[in-house]
Write an enzyme that holds these catalytic residues in place. Structure first.
Site, short mmCIF file in Angstrom:
data_model
loop_
_atom_site.label_atom_id
_atom_site.label_comp_id
_atom_site.label_asym_id
_atom_site.label_seq_id
_atom_site.Cartn_x
_atom_site.Cartn_y
_atom_site.Cartn_z
N ASN A 164 -11.65 62.52 -20.25
CA ASN A 164 -11.45 63.79 -19.55
C ASN A 164 -10.29 64.53 -20.22
O ASN A 164 -9.20 63.97 -20.36
CB ASN A 164 -11.14 63.55 -18.07
CG ASN A 164 -11.26 64.80 -17.24
OD1 ASN A 164 -10.69 65.83 -17.56
ND2 ASN A 164 -12.01 64.72 -16.15
N PHE A 165 -10.52 65.78 -20.64
CA PHE A 165 -9.50 66.54 -21.35
C PHE A 165 -8.65 67.43 -20.45
O PHE A 165 -7.74 68.09 -20.93
CB PHE A 165 -10.16 67.41 -22.44
CG PHE A 165 -10.50 66.64 -23.68
CD1 PHE A 165 -9.57 66.48 -24.68
CD2 PHE A 165 -11.74 66.06 -23.83
CE1 PHE A 165 -9.87 65.76 -25.83
CE2 PHE A 165 -12.06 65.34 -24.96
CZ PHE A 165 -11.12 65.19 -25.97
N GLY B 98 -17.06 58.86 -16.85
CA GLY B 98 -16.07 58.24 -17.72
C GLY B 98 -14.68 58.30 -17.14
O GLY B 98 -13.88 57.37 -17.30
N GLY C 15 -15.35 64.28 -26.16
CA GLY C 15 -15.30 64.03 -24.73
C GLY C 15 -16.59 63.45 -24.21
O GLY C 15 -16.79 63.36 -22.99
N THR C 16 -17.50 63.04 -25.11
CA THR C 16 -18.75 62.41 -24.69
C THR C 16 -18.44 61.05 -24.08
O THR C 16 -17.66 60.27 -24.63
CB THR C 16 -19.70 62.24 -25.89
OG1 THR C 16 -19.96 63.52 -26.47
CG2 THR C 16 -21.01 61.62 -25.45
N LYS D 141 -25.02 65.90 -14.95
CA LYS D 141 -24.24 64.81 -15.56
C LYS D 141 -25.09 63.55 -15.61
O LYS D 141 -25.61 63.10 -14.58
CB LYS D 141 -22.95 64.56 -14.78
CG LYS D 141 -22.04 63.55 -15.47
CD LYS D 141 -20.65 63.57 -14.90
CE LYS D 141 -19.74 62.56 -15.62
NZ LYS D 141 -19.62 62.86 -17.06
N HIS E 117 -19.96 64.96 -9.19
CA HIS E 117 -20.21 65.82 -10.34
C HIS E 117 -21.51 66.59 -10.16
O HIS E 117 -22.31 66.30 -9.27
CB HIS E 117 -20.27 65.00 -11.63
CG HIS E 117 -18.93 64.62 -12.16
ND1 HIS E 117 -18.28 63.48 -11.76
CD2 HIS E 117 -18.12 65.21 -13.07
CE1 HIS E 117 -17.12 63.38 -12.39
NE2 HIS E 117 -16.99 64.43 -13.18
N HIS E 118 -21.72 67.54 -11.06
CA HIS E 118 -22.94 68.34 -11.05
C HIS E 118 -24.16 67.48 -11.38
O HIS E 118 -24.06 66.39 -11.96
CB HIS E 118 -22.82 69.49 -12.07
CG HIS E 118 -22.41 69.03 -13.43
ND1 HIS E 118 -23.30 68.53 -14.37
CD2 HIS E 118 -21.19 68.96 -14.02
CE1 HIS E 118 -22.65 68.19 -15.47
NE2 HIS E 118 -21.37 68.44 -15.29
#
Length: 238
Positions: free
Chosen positions: A102-103, A145, A75-76, A139, A135-136
């Site tokens: 994204n999973f 992505g 997921g990188t 990131k 996002h946090h």
């Protein structure tokens, strides 16, 4: 199933917890303190590797997994300029590579919704399209992505937009993406179609990392016994 975790940050720890809950065994854990343990010999102890690291190390991690004959789930993000090199190495080694930006199961359903809305709006030139992602602060890549996937899916369908920019668009064909980094936000993605009289907006908001971690473990289970390039579309049969 025996799992090697390459990357043991917050996501790696969340994946570990869910994997153990589902009866799997973690046989190798790699973080910044024991990079020397990431070897073909150690990887061969695993049935599958799950990789969540940083763009600068992702390529080498993939190559080691292919050399070991171990399927890799990653997921990188931020490494896709080397995608052709990765796929060539996978094919040469008859490897297995499951990649997703994204999973989260919900995000992948959101991808499908994004495509459907783009199809409905592709002849509505009165609506401009923008995107926002939050996002946090840890990131590293911007836009995310996930945002890039959403944008590229939209460009494939909607003739009004052909590229994205983080700056103010200089051409009508450019779509502005606002990338915000704040607090500990797991991930929010919004797509807005706006005209002079109204707007339509779709949004996905993650409540925690649990959804991403579960998806990664499901992907690892799905990859067992398969070859080639796999994605969440394969897993979810979308």
């Amino acid at each position: 199933m025996k799992i090697a975790l390459i990357g043991y940050g917050k996501m790696g720890k969340a994946i570990e917890a869910i994997a153990k809950e589902r009866g799997h065994e973690i046989v190798l854990t790699i973080d910044v303190n024991n990079q020397q343990d990431l070897t073909v010999e150690n990887l061969e102890k695993a049935d599958v590797a799950i990789e969540f690291t940083i763009p600068s190390s992702a390529l080498q991690n993939y190559l080691l997994c292919f050399d070991s004959g171990v399927p890799v789930v990653s997921g990188t993000t931020g490494w896709l300029e080397k995608k052709d090199e990765v796929l060539k190495a996978m094919q040469q080694k008859d490897g297995t590579f499951f990649y997703a930006s994204n999973f989260s199961l919900g995000v992948n359903l959101f991808f499908a919704l994004n495509k459907k809305l783009a199809e409905l709006m592709k002849n509505r030139s009165e609506y401009d399209i923008t995107m926002e992602e939050v996002h946090h602060t840890q990131k590293l890549d911007a836009p995310s992505g996930t945002a890039i996937t959403l944008a590229e899916d939209l460009f494939d369908i909607h003739p009004g937009k052909t590229s994205w920019t983080l700056e103010s668009p200089s051409q009508a064909e450019q779509m502005h993406i606002e990338a915000i980094r704040e607090g500990q936000v797991p991930g929010i993605h919004r797509i807005k179609y706006e005209s002079e009289i109204d707007y339509i907006e779709i949004e996905h908001s993650a409540k925690s990392r649990q959804g991403f971690a579960l998806g990664a473990v499901l992907a690892a289970e799905f990859s067992a016994g398969k070859k080639g390039l796999l994605s969440m579309n394969d897993l979810l049969n979308l």
